[in-house]
Design an enzyme around this catalytic site. Structure first.
Site, PDB file in Angstrom:
ATOM      1  N   ASP A  34       0.833  -1.211   0.000  1.00  0.00           N
ATOM      2  CA  ASP A  34       0.000   0.000   0.000  1.00  0.00           C
ATOM      3  C   ASP A  34       0.867   1.260   0.000  1.00  0.00           C
ATOM      4  O   ASP A  34       1.988   1.253   0.517  1.00  0.00           O
ATOM      5  CB  ASP A  34      -0.913  -0.026   1.244  1.00  0.00           C
ATOM      6  CG  ASP A  34      -2.095   0.921   1.101  1.00  0.00           C
ATOM      7  OD1 ASP A  34      -2.357   1.415  -0.019  1.00  0.00           O
ATOM      8  OD2 ASP A  34      -2.769   1.176   2.119  1.00  0.00           O
ATOM      9  N   GLY A  35       0.323   2.330  -0.568  1.00  0.00           N
ATOM     10  CA  GLY A  35       0.987   3.634  -0.502  1.00  0.00           C
ATOM     11  C   GLY A  35       1.558   4.136  -1.821  1.00  0.00           C
ATOM     12  O   GLY A  35       2.247   5.166  -1.836  1.00  0.00           O
ATOM     13  N   GLY A  37       0.017   5.528  -4.363  1.00  0.00           N
ATOM     14  CA  GLY A  37      -0.565   6.818  -4.735  1.00  0.00           C
ATOM     15  C   GLY A  37       0.043   7.960  -3.934  1.00  0.00           C
ATOM     16  O   GLY A  37       0.412   9.007  -4.483  1.00  0.00           O
ATOM     17  N   ARG A  47      -0.666   9.325  -9.857  1.00  0.00           N
ATOM     18  CA  ARG A  47      -0.703   8.104  -9.036  1.00  0.00           C
ATOM     19  C   ARG A  47      -0.079   6.895  -9.745  1.00  0.00           C
ATOM     20  O   ARG A  47       0.570   6.060  -9.116  1.00  0.00           O
ATOM     21  CB  ARG A  47      -2.154   7.776  -8.653  1.00  0.00           C
ATOM     22  CG  ARG A  47      -2.769   8.748  -7.661  1.00  0.00           C
ATOM     23  CD  ARG A  47      -4.238   8.370  -7.392  1.00  0.00           C
ATOM     24  NE  ARG A  47      -4.354   6.992  -6.941  1.00  0.00           N
ATOM     25  CZ  ARG A  47      -4.201   6.592  -5.672  1.00  0.00           C
ATOM     26  NH1 ARG A  47      -3.956   7.482  -4.727  1.00  0.00           N
ATOM     27  NH2 ARG A  47      -4.309   5.326  -5.353  1.00  0.00           N
ATOM     28  N   HIS A  51       2.472   3.361  -8.958  1.00  0.00           N
ATOM     29  CA  HIS A  51       2.240   1.944  -9.260  1.00  0.00           C
ATOM     30  C   HIS A  51       3.410   1.361 -10.045  1.00  0.00           C
ATOM     31  O   HIS A  51       3.832   0.238  -9.821  1.00  0.00           O
ATOM     32  CB  HIS A  51       0.938   1.770 -10.050  1.00  0.00           C
ATOM     33  CG  HIS A  51      -0.286   2.182  -9.283  1.00  0.00           C
ATOM     34  ND1 HIS A  51      -0.485   1.811  -7.969  1.00  0.00           N
ATOM     35  CD2 HIS A  51      -1.367   2.930  -9.636  1.00  0.00           C
ATOM     36  CE1 HIS A  51      -1.645   2.315  -7.543  1.00  0.00           C
ATOM     37  NE2 HIS A  51      -2.190   3.003  -8.534  1.00  0.00           N
ATOM     38  N   LEU A 145      10.336 -20.570  -5.082  1.00  0.00           N
ATOM     39  CA  LEU A 145       9.335 -19.736  -4.407  1.00  0.00           C
ATOM     40  C   LEU A 145       7.999 -19.747  -5.149  1.00  0.00           C
ATOM     41  O   LEU A 145       7.959 -19.647  -6.376  1.00  0.00           O
ATOM     42  CB  LEU A 145       9.855 -18.285  -4.363  1.00  0.00           C
ATOM     43  CG  LEU A 145       8.891 -17.251  -3.778  1.00  0.00           C
ATOM     44  CD1 LEU A 145       8.931 -17.286  -2.260  1.00  0.00           C
ATOM     45  CD2 LEU A 145       9.235 -15.852  -4.266  1.00  0.00           C
ATOM     46  N   ARG A 202       1.926  -4.959   6.193  1.00  0.00           N
ATOM     47  CA  ARG A 202       1.251  -3.900   5.445  1.00  0.00           C
ATOM     48  C   ARG A 202       2.110  -2.649   5.483  1.00  0.00           C
ATOM     49  O   ARG A 202       2.531  -2.209   6.557  1.00  0.00           O
ATOM     50  CB  ARG A 202      -0.140  -3.584   5.989  1.00  0.00           C
ATOM     51  CG  ARG A 202      -0.841  -2.519   5.116  1.00  0.00           C
ATOM     52  CD  ARG A 202      -2.317  -2.344   5.379  1.00  0.00           C
ATOM     53  NE  ARG A 202      -2.906  -1.440   4.378  1.00  0.00           N
ATOM     54  CZ  ARG A 202      -4.159  -1.451   3.976  1.00  0.00           C
ATOM     55  NH1 ARG A 202      -5.003  -2.323   4.485  1.00  0.00           N
ATOM     56  NH2 ARG A 202      -4.602  -0.602   3.067  1.00  0.00           N
TER      57      ARG A 202
HETATM   58  C1  IPE Z   1      -5.568  -2.607  -0.266  1.00  0.00           C
HETATM   59  O1  IPE Z   1      -5.207  -1.298  -0.388  1.00  0.00           O
HETATM   60  C2  IPE Z   1      -5.531  -3.283  -1.602  1.00  0.00           C
HETATM   61  C3  IPE Z   1      -4.217  -3.457  -2.188  1.00  0.00           C
HETATM   62  C4  IPE Z   1      -3.079  -3.157  -1.641  1.00  0.00           C
HETATM   63  C5  IPE Z   1      -4.205  -4.057  -3.490  1.00  0.00           C
HETATM   64  P1  IPE Z   1      -6.278  -0.114  -0.529  1.00  0.00           P
HETATM   65  O2  IPE Z   1      -5.499   1.115  -0.701  1.00  0.00           O
HETATM   66  O3  IPE Z   1      -7.252  -0.469  -1.586  1.00  0.00           O
HETATM   67  O4  IPE Z   1      -7.016  -0.178   0.872  1.00  0.00           O
HETATM   68  P2  IPE Z   1      -7.883   0.925   1.626  1.00  0.00           P
HETATM   69  O5  IPE Z   1      -8.895   1.442   0.660  1.00  0.00           O
HETATM   70  O6  IPE Z   1      -6.954   2.010   2.058  1.00  0.00           O
HETATM   71  O7  IPE Z   1      -8.470   0.208   2.785  1.00  0.00           O
HETATM   72  C1  IPE Z   2      -1.522   0.253  -3.353  1.00  0.00           C
HETATM   73  O1  IPE Z   2      -1.303   1.618  -3.387  1.00  0.00           O
HETATM   74  C2  IPE Z   2      -1.759  -0.339  -4.710  1.00  0.00           C
HETATM   75  C3  IPE Z   2      -3.158  -0.699  -4.961  1.00  0.00           C
HETATM   76  C4  IPE Z   2      -4.143  -0.645  -4.123  1.00  0.00           C
HETATM   77  C5  IPE Z   2      -3.443  -1.159  -6.305  1.00  0.00           C
HETATM   78  P1  IPE Z   2      -2.500   2.661  -3.406  1.00  0.00           P
HETATM   79  O2  IPE Z   2      -2.851   2.926  -4.824  1.00  0.00           O
HETATM   80  O3  IPE Z   2      -3.615   2.197  -2.559  1.00  0.00           O
HETATM   81  O4  IPE Z   2      -1.801   3.926  -2.789  1.00  0.00           O
HETATM   82  P2  IPE Z   2      -2.426   4.918  -1.722  1.00  0.00           P
HETATM   83  O5  IPE Z   2      -2.907   4.102  -0.580  1.00  0.00           O
HETATM   84  O6  IPE Z   2      -3.535   5.630  -2.406  1.00  0.00           O
HETATM   85  O7  IPE Z   2      -1.291   5.799  -1.352  1.00  0.00           O
HETATM   86 MG    MG Z   3      -4.063   2.426  -0.615  1.00  0.00          MG
END
Ligand code: IPE
Ligand code: IPE
Ligand code: MG
Length: 254
Positions: A34-35, A37, A47, A51, A145, A202
């Site tokens: 996560d993170g 974006g 964003r 990715h 793996l 996470r």
């Molecule tokens: C969870 O992250 C899904 C993935 C990492 C693929 P999100 O960014 O979608 O989760 P929320 O919306 O913050 O809970």
């Molecule tokens: C995780 O990063 C990747 C996916 C959910 C696909 P995010 O896209 O959720 O990034 P943030 O949480 O918005 O920073």
């Molecule tokens: Mg996210």
């Protein structure tokens, strides 16, 4: 003598730490990546740049997992709720598997990595399915793996789907209700061939499951970091493993 002592001491220390390193390694590590974006936003980038950067980190962590003797690495790549995002972002995310495999499949093959997915595969766009299907076929006999992507994955969807299949099998007398227990139910989940995650990581500072592996993490160890996924690294991964190694899992016992 005095010349030799430091050498001996260093050697002993090294042996000890090597022993510790191999001790109690999690068999299955699951990561909520996560993170992306926020990483991009901090840099004034779109964003999707986050990715893209995150994709390269996947490769680094696959290597780190292999080096650490982890057997299964499950990566949450796209949730059933992520369809809510703008179409342009979703389209970009759906193209990433193909791009990732185009760049890294030869190296994954070389390292005997086997690719698998969990989630509602059929609902993915054809081009995404084709790229992944090809990689699964190509890597199916690899014995290194297991790299497991959770793609269009949602735990509630998985559980509902399992319940429907269980009921169909009971209706069709393929399963008797007396034989339905936790183990048989697990056979109806996407993860039927996998052991439960030992360690769940996470990134990005959020401390929630976001519909990830609700059934399977009943006794997993959780590890959170504020680091955004594109900044995650082998070193941080090893810190998580190191913390895990110190933990005492009791499973309700004493
Ligand atoms: C969870 O992250 C899904 C993935 C990492 C693929 P999100 O960014 O979608 O989760 P929320 O919306 O913050 O809970
Ligand atoms: C995780 O990063 C990747 C996916 C959910 C696909 P995010 O896209 O959720 O990034 P943030 O949480 O918005 O920073
Ligand atoms: Mg996210």
């Amino acid at each position: 003598m005095s010349m030799k002592l430091p050498f001996l001491k260093n050697k002993q220390q090294k042996d000890l730490s090597e022993e510790n390193d191999l001790d109690n390694i999690p068999n299955h590590v699951a990561i909520i990546m996560d993170g992306n974006g926020r990483w991009a936003k901090k840099r004034g980038l779109p964003r999707i740049a986050g990715h893209k950067e995150g994709m390269n980190v996947v490769k680094e962590i696959v290597k780190a997992a292999r080096n650490s003797n982890v057997q299964i690495l499950t990566l949450y790549a796209f949730s059933t709720e992520n369809w809510k995002r703008p179409k342009s972002e979703v389209d970009f995310l759906m193209k990433l598997p193909k791009e990732f495999l185009h760049i890294y499949l030869p190296e994954l093959m070389e390292n005997k990595v086997r690719i698998n997915t969990i989630g509602d595969f059929d609902a993915l766009p054809d081009h995404t399915k084709e790229a992944i299907h090809y990689a699964k076929e190509k890597t199916k006999n690899n014995d290194g793996l297991l790299l497991n992507f959770a793609l269009n994955y949602g735990s509630r969807f998985e559980i509902m789907r399992a319940i429907k299949q269980v009921m169909t099998d009971i209706d069709g007398s393929k399963l008797s209700i007396d034989n339905l227990d936790e183990n048989t139910f697990s056979e109806y989940l996407y993860t039927k061939d996998l052991t439960d995650p030992d360690l769940l990581i996470r990134t990005s500072g959020e401390q929630r499951l976001s519909n990830f592996l609700l059934w399977q993490v009943a006794y997993s160890e959780f590890w959170f970091t504020d680091v955004l996924w594109p900044d995650f690294s082998e070193e941080i991964f090893k810190n998580a493993l190191h913390d895990y190694q110190q933990r005492k899992r009791r499973y309700g016992g004493i």
